[in-house]
Design a protein around this motif. Structure first.
Motif, PDB file in Angstrom:
ATOM      1  N   PHE A 272       0.861  -1.244   0.257  1.00 56.05           N
ATOM      2  CA  PHE A 272      -0.085  -0.086   0.014  1.00 56.05           C
ATOM      3  C   PHE A 272       0.888   1.360   0.032  1.00 56.05           C
ATOM      4  CE2 PHE A 272      -2.163  -3.435   2.433  1.00 56.05           C
ATOM      5  CZ  PHE A 272      -3.067  -3.679   1.684  1.00 56.05           C
ATOM      6  N   ASP A 282       4.356   1.103  -4.398  1.00 60.36           N
ATOM      7  CA  ASP A 282       2.967   0.341  -3.752  1.00 60.36           C
ATOM      8  C   ASP A 282       3.037  -1.093  -4.486  1.00 60.36           C
ATOM      9  OD1 ASP A 282       0.711  -0.862  -3.070  1.00 60.36           O
ATOM     10  OD2 ASP A 282      -0.590   0.826  -3.353  1.00 60.36           O
ATOM     11  N   ILE A 319      -5.711   3.328   5.321  1.00 57.78           N
ATOM     12  CA  ILE A 319      -5.740   3.013   3.740  1.00 57.78           C
ATOM     13  C   ILE A 319      -6.958   3.978   2.978  1.00 57.78           C
ATOM     14  CG2 ILE A 319      -6.112   1.670   1.803  1.00 57.78           C
ATOM     15  CD1 ILE A 319      -4.831  -0.599   3.626  1.00 57.78           C
ATOM     16  N   HIS A 323      -7.924   4.116  -2.567  1.00 55.74           N
ATOM     17  CA  HIS A 323      -6.624   3.465  -2.914  1.00 55.74           C
ATOM     18  C   HIS A 323      -6.795   2.306  -3.955  1.00 55.74           C
ATOM     19  CE1 HIS A 323      -2.326   2.831  -1.457  1.00 55.74           C
ATOM     20  NE2 HIS A 323      -2.584   1.715  -2.355  1.00 55.74           N
TER      21      HIS A 323
END
Length: 552
Positions: A272, A282, A319, A323
């Motif tokens: 992430f 990522d 997060i 995302h």
């Protein structure tokens, strides 16, 4: 107003290359992956992970399928040193997984790093030093020749002391830190110096790791740099060419992909995109980008919600809901035209193997996500702000994923009735869905009463329940807390993914509201349950039983 930057900032231009090859290349296989979550990612946290959190994260990385994992900086941190020793001494590293530790080019730090890995079947020692002009001149005050002497001395020192421990297969990873801002000839000289000092050959390969220590140019410039190194490095067959992109310009993923096209064999990054400043590249996005092109990445993200939960709990970093692939809203359409296209896509997808649904680049089910929240209501669709109504009228604040789940339930009712849903009808539907499940179907156990006990320092629980036939049954379980003990007492193959508690009302009428997200290990997706009671443990157990009833 921004000033004219032309006289203050340097623009990095593409390299003059006679025959640039990477633009016509195609990625046809995954790279060698290295997770640096426990080192680069960990050092960038407000609150670095303790040993137990690092071990929990390490186990998750193993489940995902990483075969190379950077464990930390043991020469600079006693916590990291003890963590590495624990993994080795307790035989917690699988035989097919290679640990890596990082060290600066200094004899005492190199010795400490080697000490941390003694007894490991295989290990990577990662040595780095900055080589770009700004660092040479401003930070260290070294000439190019002095930089090369430093590399030769310290890599030679590492080679000498590792020879004393032949029971371990030692691998050198050398990083010319600040590579992306250095002269290519200096970078090449640094790498060749490290290779000679290590005596690298086909039987003793070396990892040459080229980082965008601070991303400062467009991804095509980095690809040019990688292709130039790929073509000019001596004994290329003795080298594993690695990249370590950062994300300062927001193009870390693109830089890593173009670098692979330019000749890179290996990619370092974090789940992430955690890491210093704007983060490391990522790896989840990189891997699933491959997946959408029909290439298995060699990593398992089939239960991406559970992976995200471990990452969020261990790093304390949320997060973003947008995302790529993992965000709570990335498979959610609010626009009416998007909703219509997705509905039609689902209708034509039935019976087909090839995924071709508008606005959904990947099948959510492949990541353990369900289709429940793909099409949902928001205030712009005319169906009302569901979360707003529940919070303002009834004091109910739902977790984000619960909002997505419940909005799809409201959408289905609103579509069938073709009418606006009132606050009262939304509350009634919420209660029926989450609070009163035990009274509506009779498919599972019904909570009656509980008693908490201690058992060898752990939490024990005795549950009085009614079975599907209405008969009284007593269950007993032990766990780390009341919920864990209750799950063990019930004996079903489920896991609790999330738990939240709220206070509803005030004064003498105040009650505790518990919300639990649970998942059956036998099926995709998760379900929520809620419970209300003046006692928070009782509310939690009611929520658990309601969630289990919804999973049945």
């Amino acid at each position: 107003m921004l000033k004219d930057p032309s006289s203050k900032y340097r623009a990095f231009e593409p390299i003059e290359m006679v025959a640039r090859e990477w633009p016509s290349k195609k990625i046809v296989k995954p790279p060698i992956w290295l997770s640096t979550d426990l080192r680069d990612g960990n050092q960038a946290l407000f609150e670095p992970m303790n040993g137990e959190k690092k071990y929990r994260y390490f186990k998750e990385l193993l489940k995902i399928g990483f075969k190379e994992i950077e464990l930390g900086f043991p020469a600079a941190s006693e916590l990291d040193f003890n963590f590495v020793r624990r993994l080795i001494d307790e035989n917690l590293i699988p035989d097919d997984v290679t640990p890596m530790v990082m060290t600066q080019a200094r004899e005492d730090l190199i010795s400490k790093s080697v000490e941390s890995l003694l007894g490991s079947k295989k290990a990577i020692i990662h040595i780095y030093n900055a080589i770009a002009p700004a660092w040479r001149e401003i930070v260290f005050g070294l000439s190019v020749s002095e930089v090369m002497q430093l590399i030769e001395h310290h890599v030679g020192f590492l080679e000498k002391i590792t020879r004393k421990h032949p029971e371990t297969e030692w691998i050198l990873q050398y990083s010319p830190e600040t590579f992306c801002m250095a002269e290519l000839e200096v970078s090449l000289q640094a790498c060749h110096t490290a290779m000679r000092a290590w005596n690298a050959d086909l039987s003793r390969k070396i990892i040459i790791n080229l980082p965008t220590t601070v991303e400062n140019a467009t991804p095509n410039v980095f690809a040019d740099q990688i292709e130039w190194m790929h073509k000019n490095l001596d004994s290329r067959n003795s080298i594993i060419l690695s990249v370590h992109p950062h994300n300062d310009r927001g193009t870390g993923v693109a830089a890593a992909e173009l670098a692979q096209m330019a000749g890179a064999d290996r990619v370092e990054g974090c789940l992430f995109g955690n890491g210093e400043r704007s983060g490391n590249v990522d790896i989840v996005t990189l891997a699933l980008n491959l997946y959408t092109q029909g290439i298995h990445p060699g990593l398992d993200f089939s239960n991406i919600n559970a992976i995200a939960m471990v990452a969020e709990e261990c790093t304390k970093l949320p997060i973003h809901p947008r995302h790529p692939y993992v965000g709570d809203l990335v498979f959610t359409a609010f626009s009416g035209s998007h909703q219509d296209a997705i509905k039609k896509g689902f209708a034509t997808q039935i019976g087909k193997d090839f995924w071709n649904v508008p606005y959904l680049p990947i099948d959510p089910a492949d990541l353990g996500r369900t289709y429940d929240g793909v099409i949902r209501v928001n205030s712009q669709s005319g169906k009302g702000g569901i979360s707003y109504i529940l919070e303002n009228n009834y004091g109910i604040v739902m977790p984000r994923r619960m909002q997505i789940e419940f909005s799809s339930i409201v959408q289905a009712i609103a579509d069938s009735s073709e009418a606006e849903m009132s606050a009262e009808s939304i509350w009634e539907l919420f209660s029926k869905t989450y609070l009163d499940r035990q009274n509506c179907s009779g498919k599972g156990l019904r909570y009656v009463h509980h008693s908490l006990l201690e058992s060898n320092g752990r939490q024990a629980i005795e549950l009085d329940v009614l079975n599907v036939d209405g008969q009284a049954v007593k269950l007993r379980g032990v766990g780390s807390g009341p919920i864990d003990a209750a799950v063990n007492a019930i004996g079903l193959d489920i896991q609790v993914l999330g738990y939240e508690e709220r206070s509803v009302g005030c004064g003498a009428d105040a009650q505790a509201l518990a919300i639990i997200e649970a998942q059956s290990n036998a099926a995709l997706g998760s379900k929520f349950g809620a419970g209300r009671h003046v006692n928070i443990v009782t509310a939690s157990l009611i929520a658990l039983f309601n969630a289990i009833e919804r999973l049945n």
